[in-house]
Design an enzyme around this catalytic site. Structure first.
Site, short mmCIF file in Angstrom:
data_model
loop_
_atom_site.label_atom_id
_atom_site.label_comp_id
_atom_site.label_asym_id
_atom_site.label_seq_id
_atom_site.Cartn_x
_atom_site.Cartn_y
_atom_site.Cartn_z
CG ASP A 25 -0.39 95.44 -2.72
OD1 ASP A 25 -0.33 94.40 -2.13
OD2 ASP A 25 -0.40 96.55 -2.51
CB CYS A 82 -3.41 96.24 -1.16
SG CYS A 82 -4.63 97.42 -0.13
CB THR A 84 -4.44 99.25 4.46
OG1 THR A 84 -4.90 99.77 3.23
CG2 THR A 84 -3.35 99.83 5.19
CG HIS A 115 -27.91 93.96 4.14
ND1 HIS A 115 -27.98 94.74 5.21
CD2 HIS A 115 -28.61 92.93 4.31
CE1 HIS A 115 -29.05 93.96 6.10
NE2 HIS A 115 -29.18 93.00 5.78
CG HIS A 150 -30.78 94.74 1.65
ND1 HIS A 150 -30.40 95.52 2.35
CD2 HIS A 150 -31.63 93.55 2.24
CE1 HIS A 150 -31.00 95.20 3.64
NE2 HIS A 150 -31.59 94.23 3.57
#
Ligand code: RB5
Length: 162
Positions: A25, A82, A84, A115, A150
């Site tokens: 963004d 973005c 954060t 993992h 995993h």
């Protein structure tokens, strides 16, 4: 600017006959440009997606557009940014088949491949600097899923989508 210099032709190292998508963004736009510069310098095949000029846009829309490229097989992995990294990772993880990991360093970028078999690397343009960001991209693209125990856990994640 990115401080990682291409050591050799890093493309030769990348576990990729892969194409990746990169989207952000407006809050991730600057970091997206830095990552694109690194991808070009290292010969990584990529497609750039929105936003394209740093003007305000909605991160869930970008996440959807980019993740669709994984689901339809156009690309194998993606990078989403973005402000954060949180909103765009939440949105991406709503899409069936997407395992998006918000990472902050090379360790988390490595282990989410080993993992979680993450197929989307998310980061925050207002959180992570370009040096760490490019390091995460390099590690994310070069690390293969470990499988084994995993795989069972990734299968259990997939079963949550049903
Ligand atoms: C945009 O201002 C910001 O909210 C967005 O980039 C992101 O950080 C949301 O999680």
């Amino acid at each position: 600017m990115c401080f990682l210099t291409p050591k050799r032709n890093a493309a030769a190292d990348l576990i990729m006959n892969e194409k990746i998508a990169v989207g952000s963004d407006h809050a991730g736009f600057g970091l997206k440009l830095e990552i694109i510069k690194w991808l070009k310098e290292n010969g990584v095949d990529f497609v750039e997606m929105g936003c394209m000029d740093g003007s305000s846009c909605d991160y869930p829309t970008v996440a959807e557009e980019v993740c669709k490229k994984i689901i339809d097989g156009t690309v194998s992995k993606a990078i989403l940014i973005c402000g954060t990294g949180i909103g765009i990772s939440i949105a991406a993880n709503k899409i069936k088949g997407i395992r998006a990991a918000l990472c902050t360093d090379a360790y988390t970028a490595k282990y989410t491949r080993l993992h979680n078999d993450a197929n989307v690397l998310c980061m925050g343009g207002r959180v992570t600097g370009p040096g760490v960001a490019c390091e995460m991209v390099e590690v994310f693209l070069n690390t293969e899923f470990e499988g084994g125990r995993h795989q069972r856990r990734v299968d259990l994640i997939s079963s949550l989508e049903k």
